[in-house]
Design an enzyme around this catalytic site. Structure first.
Site, PDB file in Angstrom:
ATOM      1  CB  SER A 105     -13.482  14.906  -2.460  1.00  0.00           C
ATOM      2  OG  SER A 105     -11.930  15.078  -2.415  1.00  0.00           O
ATOM      3  CG  ASP A 127      -5.397   5.829   1.500  1.00  0.00           C
ATOM      4  OD1 ASP A 127      -4.113   5.416   1.322  1.00  0.00           O
ATOM      5  OD2 ASP A 127      -5.685   7.009   1.602  1.00  0.00           O
ATOM      6  CE  LYS A 214       9.581 -18.602   4.934  1.00  0.00           C
ATOM      7  NZ  LYS A 214       8.438 -17.703   4.889  1.00  0.00           N
TER       8      LYS A 214
END
Length: 322
Positions: A105, A127, A214
Protein backbone atom coordinates in the site's frame (compact mmCIF):
# COMPACT_ATOMS: atom_id res chain seq x y z
CA UNK A 1 -6.01 22.29 1.40
CA UNK A 2 -9.77 21.83 1.30
CA UNK A 3 -10.44 18.19 0.44
CA UNK A 4 -8.75 14.94 1.48
CA UNK A 5 -9.58 11.27 0.99
CA UNK A 6 -8.84 8.10 2.95
CA UNK A 7 -8.47 4.49 1.82
CA UNK A 8 -7.51 1.19 3.42
CA UNK A 9 -5.57 -1.36 1.42
CA UNK A 10 -4.10 -4.85 1.76
CA UNK A 11 -5.00 -7.08 4.69
CA UNK A 12 -7.49 -5.66 7.18
CA UNK A 13 -6.28 -4.82 10.67
CA UNK A 14 -8.07 -3.84 13.89
CA UNK A 15 -7.54 -0.13 14.45
CA UNK A 16 -7.99 0.84 10.82
CA UNK A 17 -11.49 2.13 11.60
CA UNK A 18 -10.11 4.22 14.46
CA UNK A 19 -7.53 5.77 12.14
CA UNK A 20 -10.20 6.54 9.52
CA UNK A 21 -12.44 8.10 12.16
CA UNK A 22 -9.58 10.20 13.49
CA UNK A 23 -8.64 11.52 10.03
CA UNK A 24 -12.26 12.36 9.20
CA UNK A 25 -12.91 14.21 12.45
CA UNK A 26 -9.56 16.03 12.42
CA UNK A 27 -10.15 17.15 8.84
CA UNK A 28 -13.60 18.45 9.73
CA UNK A 29 -12.19 20.30 12.74
CA UNK A 30 -9.65 21.95 10.45
CA UNK A 31 -12.34 23.08 8.00
CA UNK A 32 -11.61 20.44 5.35
CA UNK A 33 -13.99 18.16 3.48
CA UNK A 34 -13.08 14.48 3.97
CA UNK A 35 -13.96 11.67 1.55
CA UNK A 36 -13.92 7.89 1.94
CA UNK A 37 -12.56 5.63 -0.80
CA UNK A 38 -14.21 2.21 -0.64
CA UNK A 39 -12.34 -1.02 -1.58
CA UNK A 40 -8.83 0.38 -1.62
CA UNK A 41 -6.98 1.22 -4.81
CA UNK A 42 -9.59 -0.68 -6.79
CA UNK A 43 -12.26 1.67 -5.49
CA UNK A 44 -10.04 4.67 -6.14
CA UNK A 45 -9.68 3.68 -9.79
CA UNK A 46 -13.38 2.91 -10.22
CA UNK A 47 -14.48 6.09 -8.47
CA UNK A 48 -16.10 4.48 -5.44
CA UNK A 49 -15.63 7.64 -3.39
CA UNK A 50 -18.17 9.16 -0.99
CA UNK A 51 -18.36 12.13 1.34
CA UNK A 52 -17.34 11.03 4.83
CA UNK A 53 -20.09 13.15 6.37
CA UNK A 54 -22.63 10.73 4.92
CA UNK A 55 -21.39 8.11 7.40
CA UNK A 56 -21.45 8.09 11.20
CA UNK A 57 -17.80 7.19 11.70
CA UNK A 58 -18.23 7.05 15.50
CA UNK A 59 -20.22 3.82 15.22
CA UNK A 60 -17.09 1.92 14.13
CA UNK A 61 -14.87 2.92 17.05
CA UNK A 62 -15.13 -0.55 18.64
CA UNK A 63 -15.25 -2.61 15.44
CA UNK A 64 -12.36 -4.49 13.87
CA UNK A 65 -11.65 -4.84 10.15
CA UNK A 66 -12.22 -1.85 7.89
CA UNK A 67 -15.66 -0.42 7.25
CA UNK A 68 -14.47 1.13 3.98
CA UNK A 69 -13.26 -2.32 2.90
CA UNK A 70 -10.14 -3.44 1.10
CA UNK A 71 -9.36 -5.17 -2.19
CA UNK A 72 -6.33 -6.51 -4.02
CA UNK A 73 -5.63 -4.50 -7.16
CA UNK A 74 -2.31 -5.47 -8.81
CA UNK A 75 -3.32 -3.47 -11.90
CA UNK A 76 -2.35 -0.33 -9.96
CA UNK A 77 1.25 -1.03 -10.99
CA UNK A 78 0.26 0.16 -14.47
CA UNK A 79 1.07 3.90 -14.90
CA UNK A 80 -2.04 4.36 -17.05
CA UNK A 81 -4.24 2.95 -14.27
CA UNK A 82 -2.65 5.28 -11.73
CA UNK A 83 -3.30 8.32 -13.92
CA UNK A 84 -6.92 7.24 -14.26
CA UNK A 85 -7.13 6.92 -10.47
CA UNK A 86 -5.64 10.39 -10.03
CA UNK A 87 -8.27 11.75 -12.40
CA UNK A 88 -10.99 10.42 -10.08
CA UNK A 89 -9.52 12.56 -7.31
CA UNK A 90 -9.03 15.55 -9.59
CA UNK A 91 -12.65 15.41 -10.73
CA UNK A 92 -13.76 15.83 -7.11
CA UNK A 93 -11.13 18.42 -6.29
CA UNK A 94 -9.46 16.11 -3.77
CA UNK A 95 -5.88 17.21 -3.16
CA UNK A 96 -4.58 14.60 -0.75
CA UNK A 97 -4.93 10.91 0.07
CA UNK A 98 -4.19 9.07 3.31
CA UNK A 99 -3.44 5.39 2.70
CA UNK A 100 -3.69 2.88 5.56
CA UNK A 101 -2.01 -0.44 4.81
CA UNK A 102 1.22 -2.42 4.54
CA UNK A 103 4.32 -2.07 2.39
CA UNK A 104 2.47 -2.74 -0.87
CA UNK A 105 0.00 0.00 0.00
CA UNK A 106 2.93 2.30 0.76
CA UNK A 107 4.34 1.73 -2.72
CA UNK A 108 1.00 2.77 -4.17
CA UNK A 109 1.01 5.94 -2.07
CA UNK A 110 4.55 6.73 -3.20
CA UNK A 111 3.65 6.30 -6.88
CA UNK A 112 0.68 8.66 -6.46
CA UNK A 113 2.94 11.14 -4.68
CA UNK A 114 5.24 11.07 -7.70
CA UNK A 115 2.42 12.10 -10.06
CA UNK A 116 1.23 14.99 -7.95
CA UNK A 117 -1.14 13.59 -5.32
CA UNK A 118 -0.24 14.60 -1.78
CA UNK A 119 -0.08 11.33 0.17
CA UNK A 120 0.43 10.03 3.68
CA UNK A 121 0.88 6.38 4.66
CA UNK A 122 -0.29 4.82 7.93
CA UNK A 123 1.10 1.36 8.89
CA UNK A 124 -1.99 -0.86 8.83
CA UNK A 125 -0.88 -4.49 9.25
CA UNK A 126 -1.03 -6.98 12.12
CA UNK A 127 2.42 -8.33 11.18
CA UNK A 128 4.38 -5.38 12.66
CA UNK A 129 6.64 -5.49 9.60
CA UNK A 130 6.70 -1.78 8.69
CA UNK A 131 10.12 -0.83 10.02
CA UNK A 132 9.47 2.92 10.15
CA UNK A 133 7.14 2.29 13.09
CA UNK A 134 7.87 0.35 16.26
CA UNK A 135 4.25 -0.79 16.33
CA UNK A 136 1.80 -1.05 13.44
CA UNK A 137 -1.96 -0.65 13.43
CA UNK A 138 -3.46 -4.05 14.26
CA UNK A 139 -0.45 -5.60 15.95
CA UNK A 140 -1.53 -5.10 19.55
CA UNK A 141 -5.02 -6.48 18.97
CA UNK A 142 -3.74 -9.48 17.00
CA UNK A 143 -1.21 -10.16 19.73
CA UNK A 144 -3.92 -10.13 22.38
CA UNK A 145 -6.05 -12.49 20.27
CA UNK A 146 -3.14 -14.92 19.97
CA UNK A 147 -2.43 -14.81 23.69
CA UNK A 148 -6.09 -15.47 24.54
CA UNK A 149 -6.23 -18.47 22.19
CA UNK A 150 -2.90 -19.91 23.28
CA UNK A 151 -4.02 -19.69 26.92
CA UNK A 152 -7.10 -21.72 25.99
CA UNK A 153 -5.01 -24.27 24.11
CA UNK A 154 -2.74 -24.57 27.15
CA UNK A 155 -5.75 -25.50 29.30
CA UNK A 156 -6.65 -28.52 27.20
CA UNK A 157 -3.04 -29.61 26.54
CA UNK A 158 -2.35 -29.60 30.28
CA UNK A 159 -5.47 -31.63 30.95
CA UNK A 160 -4.20 -34.37 28.63
CA UNK A 161 -0.41 -34.11 29.05
CA UNK A 162 0.21 -33.05 25.44
CA UNK A 163 2.15 -30.63 23.26
CA UNK A 164 0.67 -28.20 20.74
CA UNK A 165 2.20 -26.53 17.71
CA UNK A 166 0.45 -23.19 17.15
CA UNK A 167 1.13 -21.32 13.91
CA UNK A 168 0.65 -17.54 13.91
CA UNK A 169 0.80 -14.90 11.20
CA UNK A 170 3.73 -12.57 10.58
CA UNK A 171 4.55 -12.83 6.87
CA UNK A 172 8.30 -12.91 7.45
CA UNK A 173 8.24 -10.92 10.68
CA UNK A 174 8.46 -12.94 13.88
CA UNK A 175 7.12 -10.27 16.24
CA UNK A 176 3.70 -11.85 16.76
CA UNK A 177 5.31 -15.19 17.59
CA UNK A 178 7.98 -13.70 19.86
CA UNK A 179 5.74 -11.34 21.81
CA UNK A 180 3.04 -14.01 22.16
CA UNK A 181 5.64 -16.56 23.22
CA UNK A 182 6.90 -14.28 25.96
CA UNK A 183 3.37 -13.42 27.11
CA UNK A 184 2.13 -17.02 27.26
CA UNK A 185 5.27 -18.80 28.43
CA UNK A 186 5.45 -20.91 25.26
CA UNK A 187 8.33 -23.34 25.73
CA UNK A 188 9.42 -23.08 22.07
CA UNK A 189 9.19 -20.05 19.77
CA UNK A 190 10.29 -20.44 16.15
CA UNK A 191 10.72 -17.52 13.75
CA UNK A 192 12.65 -16.98 10.52
CA UNK A 193 15.55 -15.71 12.63
CA UNK A 194 15.45 -18.66 14.98
CA UNK A 195 14.53 -21.77 13.00
CA UNK A 196 14.63 -25.17 14.70
CA UNK A 197 14.38 -28.59 13.11
CA UNK A 198 11.51 -30.91 14.09
CA UNK A 199 13.99 -33.12 15.94
CA UNK A 200 15.36 -30.15 17.90
CA UNK A 201 11.83 -29.19 18.92
CA UNK A 202 11.09 -32.80 19.86
CA UNK A 203 14.15 -32.88 22.10
CA UNK A 204 12.91 -29.80 23.98
CA UNK A 205 9.41 -31.25 24.30
CA UNK A 206 10.77 -34.53 25.66
CA UNK A 207 12.94 -32.75 28.23
CA UNK A 208 10.12 -30.45 29.36
CA UNK A 209 7.65 -33.28 29.93
CA UNK A 210 9.71 -36.38 30.62
CA UNK A 211 12.49 -34.78 32.71
CA UNK A 212 11.06 -31.53 34.08
CA UNK A 213 7.61 -32.92 34.77
CA UNK A 214 5.53 -30.41 32.86
CA UNK A 215 2.10 -31.52 31.69
CA UNK A 216 2.00 -29.37 28.55
CA UNK A 217 4.31 -27.75 26.01
CA UNK A 218 3.37 -24.94 23.63
CA UNK A 219 5.35 -24.44 20.43
CA UNK A 220 4.57 -21.14 18.67
CA UNK A 221 5.82 -20.91 15.08
CA UNK A 222 5.65 -18.10 12.54
CA UNK A 223 3.88 -18.82 9.28
CA UNK A 224 5.83 -19.73 6.10
CA UNK A 225 8.51 -21.70 7.97
CA UNK A 226 7.08 -25.23 7.98
CA UNK A 227 5.16 -26.52 4.98
CA UNK A 228 2.90 -28.91 6.84
CA UNK A 229 1.85 -28.50 10.48
CA UNK A 230 0.43 -32.01 10.71
CA UNK A 231 3.67 -33.50 9.46
CA UNK A 232 5.67 -31.32 11.86
CA UNK A 233 3.47 -32.38 14.78
CA UNK A 234 3.73 -36.08 13.90
CA UNK A 235 7.52 -35.85 13.70
CA UNK A 236 7.70 -34.12 17.08
CA UNK A 237 5.42 -36.79 18.55
CA UNK A 238 7.47 -39.60 17.02
CA UNK A 239 10.80 -38.39 18.43
CA UNK A 240 9.53 -37.08 21.79
CA UNK A 241 6.98 -39.73 22.68
CA UNK A 242 4.53 -36.92 23.58
CA UNK A 243 1.16 -36.65 21.86
CA UNK A 244 1.36 -33.46 19.77
CA UNK A 245 -1.36 -31.49 18.02
CA UNK A 246 -0.87 -28.88 15.29
CA UNK A 247 -3.15 -25.92 14.57
CA UNK A 248 -3.07 -22.59 12.75
CA UNK A 249 -4.86 -19.60 14.28
CA UNK A 250 -5.21 -18.23 10.76
CA UNK A 251 -7.70 -15.35 10.38
CA UNK A 252 -8.78 -15.53 14.03
CA UNK A 253 -5.83 -13.20 14.57
CA UNK A 254 -7.07 -10.49 12.22
CA UNK A 255 -10.55 -9.71 13.48
CA UNK A 256 -11.87 -8.60 16.82
CA UNK A 257 -12.46 -5.50 18.88
CA UNK A 258 -9.39 -3.23 18.80
CA UNK A 259 -7.61 -2.86 22.14
CA UNK A 260 -7.45 0.45 23.99
CA UNK A 261 -3.84 1.10 22.93
CA UNK A 262 -4.74 0.18 19.36
CA UNK A 263 -7.47 2.81 19.33
CA UNK A 264 -5.23 5.43 20.91
CA UNK A 265 -2.22 4.89 18.63
CA UNK A 266 -4.31 4.61 15.47
CA UNK A 267 -6.15 7.80 16.31
CA UNK A 268 -2.96 9.73 17.05
CA UNK A 269 -1.40 8.53 13.79
CA UNK A 270 -4.45 9.80 11.92
CA UNK A 271 -4.18 13.21 13.57
CA UNK A 272 -0.46 13.38 12.72
CA UNK A 273 -1.17 12.56 9.05
CA UNK A 274 -3.61 15.47 8.74
CA UNK A 275 -1.19 17.83 10.49
CA UNK A 276 1.56 16.97 8.01
CA UNK A 277 -0.78 17.52 5.06
CA UNK A 278 -1.80 20.92 6.39
CA UNK A 279 1.90 21.83 6.49
CA UNK A 280 2.16 20.91 2.80
CA UNK A 281 4.11 17.70 3.37
CA UNK A 282 3.63 14.65 1.15
CA UNK A 283 5.02 11.16 0.57
CA UNK A 284 5.49 10.41 4.27
CA UNK A 285 4.98 7.24 6.32
CA UNK A 286 3.57 7.97 9.76
CA UNK A 287 4.90 5.84 12.59
CA UNK A 288 5.94 5.57 16.22
CA UNK A 289 9.68 5.87 16.81
CA UNK A 290 11.19 6.21 20.28
CA UNK A 291 7.73 6.87 21.64
CA UNK A 292 7.06 9.79 19.29
CA UNK A 293 4.76 10.05 16.26
CA UNK A 294 6.92 10.88 13.26
CA UNK A 295 6.87 11.09 9.48
CA UNK A 296 9.49 9.27 7.39
CA UNK A 297 9.77 9.59 3.59
CA UNK A 298 8.01 6.50 2.21
CA UNK A 299 10.95 5.26 0.14
CA UNK A 300 13.22 5.64 3.14
CA UNK A 301 10.68 3.85 5.32
CA UNK A 302 10.50 0.93 2.91
CA UNK A 303 14.29 0.65 2.79
CA UNK A 304 14.86 0.59 6.55
CA UNK A 305 16.26 -2.78 7.70
CA UNK A 306 14.31 -4.82 10.21
CA UNK A 307 15.63 -5.07 13.72
CA UNK A 308 17.44 -8.34 14.33
CA UNK A 309 15.32 -10.31 16.77
CA UNK A 310 17.68 -13.30 17.05
CA UNK A 311 18.92 -12.30 20.52
CA UNK A 312 15.37 -11.59 21.68
CA UNK A 313 14.26 -15.04 20.44
CA UNK A 314 17.04 -16.71 22.44
CA UNK A 315 16.06 -14.76 25.56
CA UNK A 316 12.40 -15.83 25.23
CA UNK A 317 13.27 -19.48 24.64
CA UNK A 318 15.81 -19.58 27.49
CA UNK A 319 13.34 -17.96 29.88
CA UNK A 320 10.41 -20.24 29.04
CA UNK A 321 12.43 -23.45 29.02
CA UNK A 322 14.05 -22.91 32.41
Amino acid sequence: MKKIAILTSGGDAPGMNNAVRSIVKTALAKGMEPYLVYEGYYGLHSGNIKLATEVNVDQYIAKGGTFIYSARFPEFKNPKIRLEAKKQLDNLGIEALVVIGGDGSYYGAQLLHEIGVKTMGLPGTIDNDITSSEFTIGFDTALNSIVENVDRIRDTMESHNRAAVVEVMGHGSGDLALFAGLATGAEVVVTSENIKSPKEIASIVKKQIKEMGKRSVIIIVSELIYDNLDKLSKTIEEFSGVVTRGMSLSHLQRGGVPTAMERVNSSLMGIKAVEYLIKGESGLAIGILNGKFTGTPILEALALPREDRHKFANIVNDLNQS
